[in-house]
Design an enzyme around this catalytic site. Sequence first.
Site, PDB file in Angstrom:
ATOM      1  N   ASP A  28       9.506   6.069  12.822  1.00  0.00           N
ATOM      2  CA  ASP A  28      10.219   5.118  13.670  1.00  0.00           C
ATOM      3  C   ASP A  28      11.648   4.815  13.213  1.00  0.00           C
ATOM      4  O   ASP A  28      12.612   5.167  13.867  1.00  0.00           O
ATOM      5  CB  ASP A  28       9.396   3.834  13.893  1.00  0.00           C
ATOM      6  CG  ASP A  28       8.758   3.270  12.632  1.00  0.00           C
ATOM      7  OD1 ASP A  28       9.077   3.757  11.529  1.00  0.00           O
ATOM      8  OD2 ASP A  28       7.941   2.326  12.745  1.00  0.00           O
TER       9      ASP A  28
ATOM     10  N   ASP B 254       0.837  -1.200   0.000  1.00  0.00           N
ATOM     11  CA  ASP B 254       0.000   0.000   0.000  1.00  0.00           C
ATOM     12  C   ASP B 254       0.870   1.247   0.000  1.00  0.00           C
ATOM     13  O   ASP B 254       2.064   1.176   0.267  1.00  0.00           O
ATOM     14  CB  ASP B 254      -1.000   0.009   1.169  1.00  0.00           C
ATOM     15  CG  ASP B 254      -0.345  -0.352   2.472  1.00  0.00           C
ATOM     16  OD1 ASP B 254       0.764   0.144   2.732  1.00  0.00           O
ATOM     17  OD2 ASP B 254      -0.950  -1.137   3.245  1.00  0.00           O
TER      18      ASP B 254
ATOM     19  N   ASP C   1       1.380   5.302   1.147  1.00  0.00           N
ATOM     20  CA  ASP C   1       1.022   6.438   1.997  1.00  0.00           C
ATOM     21  C   ASP C   1       1.607   7.692   1.374  1.00  0.00           C
ATOM     22  O   ASP C   1       2.703   7.660   0.805  1.00  0.00           O
ATOM     23  CB  ASP C   1       1.619   6.264   3.402  1.00  0.00           C
ATOM     24  CG  ASP C   1       1.054   5.042   4.108  1.00  0.00           C
ATOM     25  OD1 ASP C   1      -0.109   4.701   3.840  1.00  0.00           O
ATOM     26  OD2 ASP C   1       1.782   4.411   4.898  1.00  0.00           O
TER      27      ASP C   1
HETATM   28  P1  ATP Z   1       4.000  -1.979   5.948  1.00  0.00           P
HETATM   29  O1  ATP Z   1       4.735  -2.383   4.738  1.00  0.00           O
HETATM   30  O2  ATP Z   1       3.802  -3.083   6.883  1.00  0.00           O
HETATM   31  O3  ATP Z   1       2.732  -1.199   5.680  1.00  0.00           O
HETATM   32  P2  ATP Z   1       4.942   0.550   6.870  1.00  0.00           P
HETATM   33  O4  ATP Z   1       6.330   1.031   7.194  1.00  0.00           O
HETATM   34  O5  ATP Z   1       4.255   1.210   5.726  1.00  0.00           O
HETATM   35  O6  ATP Z   1       5.014  -1.011   6.701  1.00  0.00           O
HETATM   36  P3  ATP Z   1       2.734   1.447   8.433  1.00  0.00           P
HETATM   37  O7  ATP Z   1       2.222   0.922   9.728  1.00  0.00           O
HETATM   38  O8  ATP Z   1       1.893   1.392   7.239  1.00  0.00           O
HETATM   39  O9  ATP Z   1       4.109   0.703   8.191  1.00  0.00           O
HETATM   40  O10 ATP Z   1       3.184   2.944   8.720  1.00  0.00           O
HETATM   41  C1  ATP Z   1       3.555   3.869   7.714  1.00  0.00           C
HETATM   42  C2  ATP Z   1       4.709   4.744   8.184  1.00  0.00           C
HETATM   43  O11 ATP Z   1       4.278   5.513   9.309  1.00  0.00           O
HETATM   44  C3  ATP Z   1       5.940   3.999   8.671  1.00  0.00           C
HETATM   45  O12 ATP Z   1       6.801   3.656   7.611  1.00  0.00           O
HETATM   46  C4  ATP Z   1       6.555   4.967   9.620  1.00  0.00           C
HETATM   47  O13 ATP Z   1       7.263   5.979   8.929  1.00  0.00           O
HETATM   48  C5  ATP Z   1       5.340   5.631  10.249  1.00  0.00           C
HETATM   49  N1  ATP Z   1       4.914   4.940  11.490  1.00  0.00           N
HETATM   50  C6  ATP Z   1       3.957   4.005  11.603  1.00  0.00           C
HETATM   51  N2  ATP Z   1       3.802   3.600  12.861  1.00  0.00           N
HETATM   52  C7  ATP Z   1       4.693   4.308  13.588  1.00  0.00           C
HETATM   53  C8  ATP Z   1       5.016   4.365  14.971  1.00  0.00           C
HETATM   54  N3  ATP Z   1       4.402   3.569  15.837  1.00  0.00           N
HETATM   55  N4  ATP Z   1       5.971   5.235  15.347  1.00  0.00           N
HETATM   56  C9  ATP Z   1       6.588   6.042  14.461  1.00  0.00           C
HETATM   57  N5  ATP Z   1       6.338   6.030  13.160  1.00  0.00           N
HETATM   58  C10 ATP Z   1       5.399   5.188  12.708  1.00  0.00           C
HETATM   59 MG    MG Z   2       2.208   0.917   5.073  1.00  0.00          MG
END
Ligand code: ATP
Ligand code: MG
Length: 466
Positions: free
Chosen positions: A159, A78, A80
Amino acid sequence: MITKFIKRILRRDPMVKHTQANNTGVPKRIPKKAHRIDPHLLSKNAVKVTHTLQQAGFEAFIVGGAVRDLALGISPKDFDVATNATPDQVQRLFRKARLIGRRFQIVHVTFFGKGHPEIIEVSTFRALLDNAGDHVAESGRILRDNVWGSQGEDAARRDFTINAMYYDPSSETVLDYHGGMADMQKKTLRMIGDPAKRYREDPVRMLRAVRFAAKTGFALDGATRAPIAKLGKLLNDVPSARLFDEILKLLMSGYSWAAIQGLKDAGLHHGLLPLLDHILDTGADSKGANDFVKLALANTDDRIQSGKSVSAGFLFATLLWPDLLKNWKANSSKGMANIPALHDAMDDTIATQSSGMTIQRRFESDMREIWSMQPRFERRVGRYPYRLIESPRFRAGYDFMLLRCATGELNPAIGQWWTDFIATDVTGQDELMASVKNESGNSPSPAKRRRRRKPKAAVPPESAAS
Ligand code: ATP
Ligand code: MG
């Protein structure tokens, strides 16, 4: 310069708090030839969103996990988008846009094409904690933070360094505030800022560390790993629904077995799922349970990696099955009849689980259905099999039963019989029914049996894993 400033002021919503953009560093600008992101892996809809926002005079980037995956050459699941437009401003630019969330107000922009609709999650750059006047719990956990800031601040709140890169599809440039690209090359997962402080703010980041390490195969940087041993217990304060979401992501990452091993190595599995305590802590004596869960997880990982869907209810049903079998057996040995013994065991298993992390109701009912179908696969008489294949959740129950056969908990011939039964026509089914009669002598019809037999204490599957 001044007109630009006035334009920005005018664009702001009166209700929205902004902080002054403070100095959070200058990003490294990484050109196409260095990051090598393949534009073909981009979602057209995500590009539409950044483009529309940029046309309206805002900054907009693809951000987070999508940039990480793109830089790894993986197609992101996905996308963002991060922008300096406020949620209201974003919403006004798109036809199908919905404001969601309270703690993090974001906009879901939905696109309908062939196949599934795609949701692009658009969030506004967020301010840093110290400027934002956030509400922080005594432990340091953030409770509310809807205050907008600069891109640099937004990057500092993310993060891991590899999750804090911004990609502009128009210029094909990556903005990297925290050395994410260098960490990527070193295959290192590094927390931005002081790791202990960041885990206190949000203990779920410890689970995320394990998940991303499993997914990318990267090693946790020493300073990022070190505080986890001491701070792992802070996960107890995290609301159960949030914990559930994160564990679900971990199990559905396509690398669930590696991630579960990672949880164990980090000492984080306690209290999340009782079965994890059970499986990961007791070695040899739980071999049967271990095999079953391992097979179920490998199966799930395979499905996810080949783009197939996986039902969370099914997954939790498999993870809790060894515990359920144990309870079922115990009930039967107390003299309870088979089906009540199973249902009582289901209640116990779910109650024990809920003392750690509550599984959402909608998944709970799937689990119960899959479980309660299991004894029915052994009743191959009368109308039973014909009725069973008509249950709406038959396929899930059947797949589950095949897993039991694969680990030898259930006679594989039964699994084969069902595989044949669903593949054949009515005549073939009648022949299969007859073959069961022959297997077990002249088996009585269920109606006759009911008259002849007294209710008897039942026997859960013979070779049940303990
Ligand atoms: P995935 O591929 O599993 O979706 P992702 O990195 O996109 O991994 P998401 O949970 O979709 O994870 O979150 C999107 C972004 O938001 C992360 O890449 C990070 O930059 C930020 N983020 C999400 N959760 C947190 C958190 N708990 N603390 C700090 N930053 C966060
Ligand atoms: Mg994501």
